[in-house]
Design a protein around this motif. Sequence first.
Motif, PDB file in Angstrom:
ATOM      1  N   LEU A 385       0.810  -1.219   0.000  1.00 52.21           N
ATOM      2  CA  LEU A 385       0.000   0.000   0.000  1.00 52.21           C
ATOM      3  C   LEU A 385       0.836   1.258   0.000  1.00 52.21           C
ATOM      4  CD1 LEU A 385      -2.815  -0.947   2.550  1.00 52.21           C
ATOM      5  CD2 LEU A 385      -2.887  -1.070   0.053  1.00 52.21           C
ATOM      6  N   ASP A 386       2.086   1.183   0.503  1.00 54.88           N
ATOM      7  CA  ASP A 386       2.904   2.394   0.574  1.00 54.88           C
ATOM      8  C   ASP A 386       3.700   2.644  -0.696  1.00 54.88           C
ATOM      9  OD1 ASP A 386       4.773   0.390   0.777  1.00 54.88           O
ATOM     10  OD2 ASP A 386       5.830   1.236   2.494  1.00 54.88           O
ATOM     11  N   GLN A 387       3.537   1.800  -1.720  1.00 52.31           N
ATOM     12  CA  GLN A 387       4.272   2.019  -2.976  1.00 52.31           C
ATOM     13  C   GLN A 387       3.726   3.234  -3.692  1.00 52.31           C
ATOM     14  OE1 GLN A 387       4.970  -1.473  -5.286  1.00 52.31           O
ATOM     15  NE2 GLN A 387       5.603  -0.358  -7.119  1.00 52.31           N
ATOM     16  N   SER A 388       4.630   4.108  -4.132  1.00 47.85           N
ATOM     17  CA  SER A 388       4.240   5.348  -4.793  1.00 47.85           C
ATOM     18  C   SER A 388       3.604   5.054  -6.148  1.00 47.85           C
ATOM     19  CB  SER A 388       5.480   6.235  -4.959  1.00 47.85           C
ATOM     20  OG  SER A 388       5.184   7.377  -5.714  1.00 47.85           O
ATOM     21  N   THR A 389       2.511   5.733  -6.456  1.00 45.59           N
ATOM     22  CA  THR A 389       1.824   5.512  -7.725  1.00 45.59           C
ATOM     23  C   THR A 389       2.698   5.802  -8.943  1.00 45.59           C
ATOM     24  OG1 THR A 389      -0.273   6.076  -6.643  1.00 45.59           O
ATOM     25  CG2 THR A 389      -0.266   6.052  -9.027  1.00 45.59           C
ATOM     26  N   PRO A 390       3.503   6.897  -8.948  1.00 47.28           N
ATOM     27  CA  PRO A 390       4.336   7.134 -10.132  1.00 47.28           C
ATOM     28  C   PRO A 390       5.338   6.022 -10.414  1.00 47.28           C
ATOM     29  CG  PRO A 390       4.173   9.133  -8.813  1.00 47.28           C
ATOM     30  CD  PRO A 390       3.559   8.024  -8.006  1.00 47.28           C
ATOM     31  N   SER A 391       5.628   5.167  -9.421  1.00 46.89           N
ATOM     32  CA  SER A 391       6.587   4.085  -9.639  1.00 46.89           C
ATOM     33  C   SER A 391       5.947   2.849 -10.251  1.00 46.89           C
ATOM     34  CB  SER A 391       7.250   3.696  -8.309  1.00 46.89           C
ATOM     35  OG  SER A 391       6.328   3.010  -7.470  1.00 46.89           O
ATOM     36  N   LEU A 392       4.622   2.853 -10.413  1.00 47.55           N
ATOM     37  CA  LEU A 392       3.935   1.682 -10.964  1.00 47.55           C
ATOM     38  C   LEU A 392       4.134   1.600 -12.470  1.00 47.55           C
ATOM     39  CD1 LEU A 392       0.513   1.892  -9.091  1.00 47.55           C
ATOM     40  CD2 LEU A 392       2.462   0.447  -8.505  1.00 47.55           C
ATOM     41  N   SER A 393       4.171   0.382 -12.979  1.00 49.60           N
ATOM     42  CA  SER A 393       4.223   0.192 -14.422  1.00 49.60           C
ATOM     43  C   SER A 393       2.830   0.403 -15.009  1.00 49.60           C
ATOM     44  CB  SER A 393       4.698  -1.224 -14.751  1.00 49.60           C
ATOM     45  OG  SER A 393       3.711  -2.175 -14.369  1.00 49.60           O
ATOM     46  N   ALA A 394       2.778   0.497 -16.350  1.00 49.74           N
ATOM     47  CA  ALA A 394       1.486   0.682 -17.013  1.00 49.74           C
ATOM     48  C   ALA A 394       0.551  -0.484 -16.721  1.00 49.74           C
ATOM     49  CB  ALA A 394       1.705   0.816 -18.522  1.00 49.74           C
ATOM     50  N   GLY A 395       1.085  -1.712 -16.725  1.00 50.07           N
ATOM     51  CA  GLY A 395       0.249  -2.877 -16.449  1.00 50.07           C
ATOM     52  C   GLY A 395      -0.281  -2.886 -15.037  1.00 50.07           C
ATOM     53  N   GLU A 396       0.557  -2.487 -14.073  1.00 46.16           N
ATOM     54  CA  GLU A 396       0.115  -2.453 -12.678  1.00 46.16           C
ATOM     55  C   GLU A 396      -0.985  -1.419 -12.476  1.00 46.16           C
ATOM     56  OE1 GLU A 396       4.293  -3.838 -10.533  1.00 46.16           O
ATOM     57  OE2 GLU A 396       3.948  -1.734 -11.000  1.00 46.16           O
ATOM     58  N   THR A 397      -0.828  -0.250 -13.105  1.00 46.22           N
ATOM     59  CA  THR A 397      -1.847   0.790 -13.005  1.00 46.22           C
ATOM     60  C   THR A 397      -3.183   0.296 -13.565  1.00 46.22           C
ATOM     61  OG1 THR A 397      -0.156   2.490 -13.282  1.00 46.22           O
ATOM     62  CG2 THR A 397      -2.425   3.153 -13.666  1.00 46.22           C
ATOM     63  N   GLN A 398      -3.098  -0.391 -14.703  1.00 52.90           N
ATOM     64  CA  GLN A 398      -4.313  -0.898 -15.339  1.00 52.90           C
ATOM     65  C   GLN A 398      -4.993  -1.949 -14.471  1.00 52.90           C
ATOM     66  OE1 GLN A 398      -5.672  -2.224 -19.825  1.00 52.90           O
ATOM     67  NE2 GLN A 398      -3.552  -2.482 -19.249  1.00 52.90           N
ATOM     68  N   ARG A 399      -4.211  -2.794 -13.797  1.00 50.83           N
ATOM     69  CA  ARG A 399      -4.809  -3.835 -12.964  1.00 50.83           C
ATOM     70  C   ARG A 399      -5.457  -3.261 -11.710  1.00 50.83           C
ATOM     71  NH1 ARG A 399      -0.544  -6.483 -15.311  1.00 50.83           N
ATOM     72  NH2 ARG A 399       0.964  -6.215 -13.640  1.00 50.83           N
ATOM     73  N   LEU A 400      -4.922  -2.153 -11.191  1.00 46.21           N
ATOM     74  CA  LEU A 400      -5.571  -1.503 -10.053  1.00 46.21           C
ATOM     75  C   LEU A 400      -6.949  -0.974 -10.461  1.00 46.21           C
ATOM     76  CD1 LEU A 400      -2.727   0.501  -8.240  1.00 46.21           C
ATOM     77  CD2 LEU A 400      -3.486  -1.846  -7.876  1.00 46.21           C
ATOM     78  N   TYR A 415     -16.631  -2.799 -21.644  1.00 47.13           N
ATOM     79  CA  TYR A 415     -15.309  -2.530 -21.079  1.00 47.13           C
ATOM     80  C   TYR A 415     -14.267  -2.699 -22.180  1.00 47.13           C
ATOM     81  CZ  TYR A 415     -17.235  -2.756 -16.341  1.00 47.13           C
ATOM     82  OH  TYR A 415     -17.942  -2.510 -15.184  1.00 47.13           O
ATOM     83  N   VAL A 416     -13.427  -1.679 -22.365  1.00 45.07           N
ATOM     84  CA  VAL A 416     -12.371  -1.741 -23.384  1.00 45.07           C
ATOM     85  C   VAL A 416     -11.034  -1.693 -22.664  1.00 45.07           C
ATOM     86  CG1 VAL A 416     -11.486  -0.734 -25.515  1.00 45.07           C
ATOM     87  CG2 VAL A 416     -13.904  -0.483 -24.937  1.00 45.07           C
ATOM     88  N   LEU A 417     -10.248  -2.763 -22.771  1.00 43.69           N
ATOM     89  CA  LEU A 417      -8.981  -2.874 -22.054  1.00 43.69           C
ATOM     90  C   LEU A 417      -7.815  -2.944 -23.037  1.00 43.69           C
ATOM     91  CD1 LEU A 417     -11.272  -4.665 -20.332  1.00 43.69           C
ATOM     92  CD2 LEU A 417      -9.328  -4.922 -18.816  1.00 43.69           C
ATOM     93  N   ASP A 418      -6.703  -2.328 -22.637  1.00 45.59           N
ATOM     94  CA  ASP A 418      -5.524  -2.252 -23.501  1.00 45.59           C
ATOM     95  C   ASP A 418      -4.398  -3.103 -22.925  1.00 45.59           C
ATOM     96  OD1 ASP A 418      -3.714  -1.559 -25.414  1.00 45.59           O
ATOM     97  OD2 ASP A 418      -3.429   0.503 -24.743  1.00 45.59           O
ATOM     98  N   GLU A 419      -4.267  -4.311 -23.425  1.00 47.51           N
ATOM     99  CA  GLU A 419      -3.201  -5.252 -23.055  1.00 47.51           C
ATOM    100  C   GLU A 419      -3.025  -5.391 -21.537  1.00 47.51           C
ATOM    101  OE1 GLU A 419       0.285  -5.401 -25.639  1.00 47.51           O
ATOM    102  OE2 GLU A 419      -0.494  -3.610 -26.617  1.00 47.51           O
ATOM    103  N   PRO A 420      -4.011  -5.916 -20.848  1.00 48.99           N
ATOM    104  CA  PRO A 420      -3.920  -6.033 -19.389  1.00 48.99           C
ATOM    105  C   PRO A 420      -2.845  -6.999 -18.901  1.00 48.99           C
ATOM    106  CG  PRO A 420      -5.865  -7.179 -20.208  1.00 48.99           C
ATOM    107  CD  PRO A 420      -5.299  -6.425 -21.359  1.00 48.99           C
ATOM    108  N   THR A 421      -2.275  -7.828 -19.794  1.00 45.59           N
ATOM    109  CA  THR A 421      -1.235  -8.765 -19.352  1.00 45.59           C
ATOM    110  C   THR A 421       0.138  -8.123 -19.265  1.00 45.59           C
ATOM    111  OG1 THR A 421      -0.793  -9.476 -21.625  1.00 45.59           O
ATOM    112  CG2 THR A 421      -2.426 -10.737 -20.372  1.00 45.59           C
ATOM    113  N   ILE A 422       0.252  -6.840 -19.598  1.00 47.12           N
ATOM    114  CA  ILE A 422       1.554  -6.178 -19.571  1.00 47.12           C
ATOM    115  C   ILE A 422       2.178  -6.333 -18.182  1.00 47.12           C
ATOM    116  CG2 ILE A 422       2.650  -3.902 -19.522  1.00 47.12           C
ATOM    117  CD1 ILE A 422       0.883  -3.104 -21.829  1.00 47.12           C
ATOM    118  N   GLY A 423       3.409  -6.823 -18.152  1.00 50.85           N
ATOM    119  CA  GLY A 423       4.130  -6.955 -16.893  1.00 50.85           C
ATOM    120  C   GLY A 423       3.778  -8.188 -16.091  1.00 50.85           C
ATOM    121  N   LEU A 424       2.895  -9.045 -16.618  1.00 51.00           N
ATOM    122  CA  LEU A 424       2.493 -10.241 -15.882  1.00 51.00           C
ATOM    123  C   LEU A 424       3.354 -11.437 -16.269  1.00 51.00           C
ATOM    124  CD1 LEU A 424      -1.400 -10.554 -15.643  1.00 51.00           C
ATOM    125  CD2 LEU A 424       0.231 -10.074 -13.834  1.00 51.00           C
TER     126      LEU A 424
END
Length: 839
Positions: A385-400, A415-424
């Motif tokens: 929970l204490d991880q800074s949002t700007p440090s998240l990858s695009a895939g992590e942001t999308q999964r949140l 629902y239109v999603l753009d490559e949700p597997t990024i970083g997985l």
Amino acid sequence: MDDCIRVKGARLHNLRNVTLTIPKNRLVVLTGLSGSGKSTLAFDTLHREGQRQYMESLGMVTPFVSKPAVDSITGLSPSISVDQHLTNRSPRSTVGTVTEVFTYLRLLWARMGCRTCPGCGKRVPPSYESPRTVSSETWDDETAEGESVPCPHCGATVPGLVMGSFSFNKPAGACPECTGLGFVLRADVRRLVDGSRSVAGGAVLGWHPRLTERNVPILRAAAAHYGFTFDADIPVDELTDIQRDLLLHGVDSAEFGRHFPEAGAGAGARVEPPATVAAGRFEGVVTNLMRRYADRVEDSDYREKTEKLLVKGECRACEGTRLRPESRAVTVDGLTIVDAARMPLEELAAWTGGMKAEPVTAPVLDDLRERVRRLVDVGAGYLTLDQSTPSLSAGETQRLRLAALLGSGLTGVLYVLDEPTIGLHPADTERLVHVLRRLRDLGNTVLVVEHDLDVLRAADHVVDIGPGAGGDGGRIVAQGTPEEIAASEGSVTGAYLAGRAPTPPPARETALDGASLTIRGARAHNLKDLTVRIPLGRLVTVTGPSGSGKSSLVLDILGRAGRQRFHGSGGSGEAPAVHDGIEGWEALDKIVTIDQQPISRLPRSNAATYSDAFTPIREVYAAHSQGRFTPGHFSFNVPGGRCERCEGAGVLAVSMHFLPAVEVRCPGCRGRRFRSEVLGVRFEGYDIAEVLEATVDEALTVFADVPSVAARLRRMSDVGLGYLRLGQPATTLSGGEAQRIKLAKELSRRATGRTLYLLDEPTTGLHPADTARLLAVLRRLVDAGNTVLTIEHNLDVVRASDWMIDLGPAGGRAGGELVAEGTPESVARVEGSRTGRFL
């Protein structure tokens, strides 16, 4: 009711009059080569038209909101997009705040928190157990002081607890030293002062010679006032502590004041500071810089330049926790809120699941458990929970964002999603597919732009767009079930689904008997005192589940240490993360880190300007203007040839009151950015605006005989960006596209053969066929003697690598170990390797 979305005559960008039928309430995947038109169809056509139709039904649409270039779309539902673009880059934003999980934790600590009485030192029970119970309205109040409660043991007054007591964005909870940021900015003295030179000889790098002449007498006067001398003619490195503190921090600073305590006699006695600057009231180089940085809050350009002279360091007062001491001392079931915020979400789910719920806290606990469970379900269980949002990858942001949608309970939505597997990691893809199916089963249509073959196999319906990219794309190649796509002879995607596509070349036999780079004692974040050897002159992949420590090892330790060695403290100004040392640097002469951070946050920056291709293009047009125009006339960033009504942007922003502003085409230039007389100059049949609308591959044919342009464009095509429009704003590029543009720019520079390239999932957003092209580029770098170290989940890249470093065995606290290392064949035989299982 129509059970299909019917699209007729879609012509936006490279779409070739596309007509298709998409089944509703299904998991539908749009696939195809990078640049084939998938995102244009999904986001720019279907999503935009869904929004427009919904707003129109509410009477909210103005004539400025245009319909996409399509004849008709019927059967559309209100749409929600989940793309890769991070909107919140505030350093105050964390995983806990954007998911609201930390809000529930704050409410829990306000209701159930125990602390020590300042009078007798005994335990003060939670507020709901207190004889004077604080009202629920006070608990929920973010800004209230909180009614005091008496200690049940000694009667001493103990401050009450409210939610604001645990917020680092509120004065009641924020650390007073860093104001809740968790870090402080300090001057990087090495970038301000050259210690090998004297002050008189120009040691202070930001001082003009005249300023040096002015300040040297002030420094000498200050020293004389305090009873010592200041020698401005010896190197700064040879100054005494008191002389150095005077130069850097000035007479009014605590650093200088420590030499003159309040009480005592003799040389160390308290001395009043000089009354004037001429008499020696010297501010200090560091103090002056920090004051100007703080004063010019509104001047973003100045602050951005100044930040290059600063280094970010953990706040010593709160040790990076962001909270004041009183808030950090409150516990629930023996844990502080800091402990809870630093738990991986999977562990937090287990902890909250085992908590005993009191009647007053049961609703809070139930909601908290549900939110955490959804985050774990979408594959974010390794995050804290204490991880800074700007440090998240695009895939992590999308999964949140995907986790938030799971809790909405909406039905009948597109629902239109753009490559949700990024970083997985491949092991986490199955869990994500389950989440997508849950959204579908709620009665929604889930439309996913994706290349991952496992997601394609799990889809109800697949639409393959192509056959190529850019001008060669924009057509429906095949559609149907995954099995029908696999059987289609004309589908490149089908060839990969069926196993007909060529496999990447096998890795070379590699042993650790040549030159290598060795990282010793890596302990950053969750890394567990690792020693890792990296063979040089090879393609090396670092693999492992999400959150296993890959980025910590490669980017936070190796990348920062390399920049510090070869470029001083580096552009980021951040020190390497915790490790004992790195051996083997002498075999290298350069390090290049290519990550997924945006190339620019300015919409005027684009692929042509960033790659430096636009400068020679403008020179070509100036040469063909018969002396009427200079290269500056063909720039949309400066006055001269640009349209001044939109200042070269091509669009104007129209306020929508309670809705976000809408961009509309400039009526002056009709979106073409330039004056009509400038657009009259043509090269090979193209005016300058048409060049900006052309793709990289199209522009390559136009400028094939202009070496200065063609070389830069060819590099972008080589890394799989041939489909990208030259004028596409940098702000719209995905993380993978931004990284490949950076790679293309580096490839344009002269290589030494002793360069270490660090890449962060360069295959992000690439079709398997495009991945093969990228692999060929990386192999060329290695064949020239360079070392390519890449963080990667893509199994094609992993199989083709010479050496693997597999971290794990899981993410978060269960990661950070060296599970296996060696060739892909040898790692595939390691039982404990999750990556090895998929190999």
